[in-house]
Motif scaffolding. Structure first.
Motif, PDB file in Angstrom:
ATOM      1  N   CYS A 646      45.294  59.347   4.163  1.00 13.37           N
ATOM      2  CA  CYS A 646      44.555  59.285   2.900  1.00 13.37           C
ATOM      3  C   CYS A 646      44.672  60.618   2.154  1.00 13.37           C
ATOM      4  CB  CYS A 646      43.090  58.980   3.194  1.00 13.37           C
ATOM      5  SG  CYS A 646      42.131  58.541   1.737  1.00 13.37           S
ATOM      6  N   LEU A 650      41.080  61.347  -2.390  1.00 12.65           N
ATOM      7  CA  LEU A 650      40.372  60.131  -1.996  1.00 12.65           C
ATOM      8  C   LEU A 650      39.380  60.411  -0.867  1.00 12.65           C
ATOM      9  CD1 LEU A 650      43.212  57.439  -2.125  1.00 12.65           C
ATOM     10  CD2 LEU A 650      41.583  58.098  -3.892  1.00 12.65           C
ATOM     11  N   ILE A 654      35.368  59.568  -0.755  1.00 18.76           N
ATOM     12  CA  ILE A 654      34.756  58.781   0.317  1.00 18.76           C
ATOM     13  C   ILE A 654      33.559  59.525   0.892  1.00 18.76           C
ATOM     14  CG2 ILE A 654      35.131  57.854   2.628  1.00 18.76           C
ATOM     15  CD1 ILE A 654      38.043  57.333   1.810  1.00 18.76           C
ATOM     16  N   LEU A 689      40.325  50.403   0.439  1.00 19.08           N
ATOM     17  CA  LEU A 689      39.585  51.013  -0.656  1.00 19.08           C
ATOM     18  C   LEU A 689      39.707  50.181  -1.920  1.00 19.08           C
ATOM     19  CD1 LEU A 689      40.899  54.690  -0.234  1.00 19.08           C
ATOM     20  CD2 LEU A 689      39.072  53.561   1.044  1.00 19.08           C
ATOM     21  N   VAL A 697      37.344  55.934  -6.603  1.00 20.16           N
ATOM     22  CA  VAL A 697      37.049  55.018  -5.506  1.00 20.16           C
ATOM     23  C   VAL A 697      35.682  54.381  -5.758  1.00 20.16           C
ATOM     24  CG1 VAL A 697      36.660  54.820  -3.020  1.00 20.16           C
ATOM     25  CG2 VAL A 697      38.401  56.384  -3.890  1.00 20.16           C
ATOM     26  N   ILE A 700      34.492  51.418  -0.060  1.00 23.44           N
ATOM     27  CA  ILE A 700      35.285  51.724   1.129  1.00 23.44           C
ATOM     28  C   ILE A 700      34.860  50.808   2.259  1.00 23.44           C
ATOM     29  CG2 ILE A 700      36.085  53.541   2.682  1.00 23.44           C
ATOM     30  CD1 ILE A 700      33.793  54.630  -0.041  1.00 23.44           C
TER      31      ILE A 700
END
Length: 864
Positions: A646, A650, A654, A689, A697, A700
């Motif tokens: 990832c 990102l 998260i 995602l 984002v 998740i």
């Protein structure tokens, strides 16, 4: 040109309209500096100070003023400056009062007597502008800059709000406690004023929901990961404070005496040899002998050893490592014990006053606070090193120390002629352990022993004079500790996901082939221990909490060996003096437990989506289809990835979403069978995602693999987080996407996992409770009623029943999960163990927060 660069950057037409306050502040800084005008809040004494201030103004104009508004920026800046000036003046007066009535001079750590004392050589004359809290330096721009930064955090997400507040306030508090200058007091005051005004301004505007941004000044709930980071930050702050106090000229804060632990000697070995000539072992000779042993680069580096090792172990704390916690606790405890022992050992010789002892205890306070924080947070650091990393590190450390010991003796004998008194083998053997201890920790004790025993004690202390002898004396312990630091580094960073290194290697192999249950993968999480059957055909992941051996799901491996595994694991627990409990197991294991004499109660239901023929059609899937169509319309797409693959951008999103989710709960996140950020870092765990066209984002999910006979047959949902102000049906979209993609991949099912204490059949449990004697068990209805009431009580905060209702949108099949226990008398211990497994130690503060959160949730329910 250089001075005008930053203001010019802001003085364009667009910048002037969007950030007029910042433009005016930048111009005022330049004018005050060029004209040497001592305007409070705009005084910069150097080009570097002006440059840093202008960079901060650019940042304020670009990000903060546009966020909180022009009027608020001006008002907060002015109030922070005025308040900082007032607080600095008040602090100066209080410190002056302390100096008059409590003996405050220039505090130092007296290395002979072992406590904090005041330098009588003229504390008042040396303070002036550049020294001490009474310095009369004008207030610069940093207080209102810090105030604006903290004011803007009221409109940030929970993660960055906490990070900035803790980071800025910890830095300001460290500067006040260790440096003690008037400007530091003003900086802390400006930051606090800005924080309070920002929170008040945001609460008055009420532009966003309270659970999204802003929030009160109180410490909101944090994830396990963030709590580890905060403890690590506290350790680093306490460790580097004395070093900074030694480096900053005129540092004279309450805690600045700790800088004496990293002090250097004013004497050379030749001067000491002259002072101690003809066997005149006077106090001056002894003090000079001790001080010269603290001189040189080697002893200086040894003096920094506690700080360096604390920073090293702090990296382990951030990763939740048990070894990091042990090392940090040992370092802080030893540091505190060394200071306390010197106070106790030398504070009763008639020269220590109550004032000096008071300042000594105050200087040790941060070490005590840090140790208490480590001890209270011990449950956060359960992850043990993989494989045999721990024993190997212990063996390597022993070998390094032994080699260093032998090398020190041999090298000392080879250079014996370079010492003031030729040392013998025994003297070098006895001296080596002292060389491994920071010299400031033992120096006063050596002097005390010398004064008590006469010249013989001093004669046993090797005093190097020649360059070769000095190199052996100073650098041998440095080399030993460098090698140990390398060993500790590898111990703290041993990979946990590598099956060959992890202690769960057998369990992982059995989960792959022949396989485990749908929830078995969580048994591989780092905090779990593993029991393996004698036959090697089955294994049981478990946690031992307060004498209760709580299984993480059911045994894995050969299904035909489950009955045998239940019996053998029970024998293992009873032989260990513990209480066995099989938690979240299916019908087959429940039947095996019944054969072993266990009782059972239903504790939840797993929801499973069968993929054969799955199509989201019909009225019952209306919500799912709406989510898919909205995602297409709003340009939200799905992305499969893994944590190691990832991108950093990102990952940060998260973590930010997860912190905001936990902060909304008002309580720490739950663990045990509910994974967090740390559990995402597994090479076989997939992430799905929901991302929009801008790269933001919105949701998740993580999916654990399910194997049967070595083949992947399904995926199990674990981690679920959604951005509070983002794409609302993100979870429906992600789960539907996973199901369709898994079907295309040829998998058999997708499990949506289970919600603790939630069931589609509330108030009804099945099991062998009915088979026990009435006098030896609670009634089934009583136990079920208790679980039902507990589920309803926690619903407003954790929403387990709502989660189960949400999963019903996908029309899953329901698989009951049970808790199996031996006897009813152990239910109280088992209940406590389960509570601690999910939420950690239930302290008074946590209990109060739970009650408050439940009350707030109930009030919200009544208001609707």
């Amino acid at each position: 040109m250089a001075f005008a660069l930053a203001p010019a950057r802001l003085s364009g037409g667009g910048a002037l309209r969007s950030a007029p306050v910042s433009v005016a502040a930048g111009l005022a800084l330049v004018v005050a500096h060029l004209g040497r005008i001592p305007v409070p809040g705009f005084v910069t004494t150097s080009f570097s100070g002006l440059l840093l201030s202008l960079i901060a103004v650019v940042i304020i104009g670009r990000f903060i003023e546009r966020r909180i508004g022009h009027g608020a920026t001006l008002a907060i800046g002015l109030l922070a400056t005025i308040g900082a000036i007032a607080c600095a003046a008040l602090g100066s007066w209080l410190f002056e009062l302390a100096g008059v009535h409590m003996g405050w001079g220039h505090l130092t750590w007296d290395r002979v007597h072992g406590y904090v004392t005041a330098d009588p050589a003229g504390p008042a004359g040396m303070r002036g502008v550049a020294r001490g809290p009474l310095g009369a330096g004008a207030i610069g721009p940093y207080p209102w800059i810090a105030g604006l930064v903290l004011a803007s955090t009221a409109r940030m997400s929970a993660l960055w709000r906490r990070r900035l507040r803790v980071g800025v306030l910890a830095t300001c508090a460290t500067m006040v406690l260790f440096f003690g200058h008037r400007a530091n007091i003003a900086l802390l005051a400006g930051a606090l004023i800005g924080l309070v005004l920002g929170v008040a301004l945001h609460a008055a505007r009420r532009e966003r929901p309270a659970h999204d941004v802003g929030g009160p000044v109180r410490t909101a709930a944090a994830t396990f990961r963030e709590r580890r980071n905060l403890i690590a930050l506290l350790l680093v702050t306490v460790a580097i404070g004395p070093v900074l106090a030694r480096l900053v000229p005129g540092a004279d804060g309450v805690l600045s005496p700790l800088a004496g632990l990293v002090d250097r000697s004013p004497f050379t070995t030749a001067q000491v040899a002259e002072m101690c000539a003809d066997g005149q072992w006077t106090r001056d000779c002894l003090e000079a002998t001790e001080r010269v042993r603290l001189g040189g680069i080697g002893p200086m580096l040894m003096a920094l050893l506690p700080s360096v090792m604390a920073v090293l172990f702090a990296t382990g704390l951030r990763r939740g490592r048990r070894a990091g916690w042990i090392g940090a606790a040992v370092i802080v405890a030893a540091w505190l014990a060394a200071a306390a022992a010197q106070l106790i050992g030398f504070g009763t010789n008639g020269t220590a006053t109550a004032t000096r002892i008071t300042w000594t205890i105050a200087a040790m306070a941060p070490l005590l606070v840090c140790l208490v924080a480590l001890l209270r947070g011990r449950a956060l650091f359960r992850i043990k090193a993989g494989g045999r990393a721990g024993p190997r590190a212990a063996v390597a450390s022993a070998i390094i120390v032994a080699m260093g010991w032998v090398g020190y003796v041999l090298a000392g004998l080879a250079t014996a002629g370079g010492f003031a008194t030729r040392p013998g083998v025994l003297a070098l053997i006895v001296d080596f352990p002292r060389r491994l201890v920071p010299p400031r920790f033992l120096g006063a004790f050596d002097i005390h022993a010398a004064l008590a025993e006469g010249s013989g004690a001093v004669g046993s202390m090797p005093l190097p004079l020649s360059a070769p002898a000095t190199a052996v004396f100073e650098w041998t312990p440095i080399l030993v500790w460098t090698a140990l630091a390398v060993v500790f580094w590898f111990l703290l960073h041993t990979p946990l996901g590598d099956p060959r290194a992890a202690p769960s290697a057998v369990t992982r192999e059995l989960i792959h082939d022949p396989g485990g249950a749908n929830l078995s993968w969580m048994g591989l999480w780092p905090e779990n221990s593993h029991w393996v059957a004698a036959s090697g055909r089955a294994a049981v992941p478990y946690r031992e909490i307060g004498g209760v051996f709580l299984t993480v799901g059911e045994p894995v491996g050969d299904p035909t060996a489950r009955t045998e595994a239940v019996r053998e694991f029970t024998d293992f627990v009873l032989a260990s003096g513990g209480v066995p409990c099989f938690y979240s197991v299916g019908e087959d294991v429940r039947a095996a437990c019944e054969k072993a004499g266990f009782r059972s109660v239903r504790v939840g239901e797993e929801t499973v989506i069968e993929l054969d023929g799955l199509e989201f059609r019909g009225k019952k899937f209306q919500d799912v289809r709406t989510a898919i169509n909205r995602a297409r319309k709003e340009e939200v797409t799905s992305l499969w990835t893994r944590w190691s693959e990832c991108p950093l951008a990102l990952k940060e999103q998260i973590i930010e979403i997860s912190e905001a989710w936990v902060s909304d709960k008002g309580l720490p996140e739950m663990g045990f069978t509910l994974g967090g950020i740390d559990e995402l870092d597994d090479p076989e765990v997939r992430l799905l995602l929901a991302i929009d066209a801008r790269g933001a984002v919105h949701g998740i999910t993580s999916w654990m693999p399910v194997y049967r006979d070595g083949a992947l047959v399904g995926l199990t949902l674990d981690f679920m987080r959604r951005r509070a102000d983002g794409f609302r049906p993100a979870m429906e979209y992600l789960i539907a996407t996973c199901a369709l993609d898994a079907k295309e991949e040829g998998l058999e099912f997708v499990s949506l996992s289970a919600a603790p204490l939630a069931s589609t059949h509330p108030g009804h449990a099945t099991g062998s409770d009915d088979d026990g004697p009435a006098g030896d068990r609670p009634s089934t209805s009583a136990l079920d009623s208790l679980l039902e009431r507990l589920s309803h009580a926690l619903e407003p905060v954790y929403g387990f029943r709502s989660l189960l209702a949400f999963k019903a949108k996908f029309q899953p099949s329901y698989v009951p999960l049970y808790m199996c226990y031996e006897e009813s008398a152990s239910l109280g211990f088992i209940g406590g163990a389960i509570a601690r497994a999910y939420v950690g130690e239930v302290s008074t503060v946590k209990s109060a927060r739970l009650v408050a959160a439940l009350g707030a949730a109930l009030r919200r329910g009544h208001d609707k």
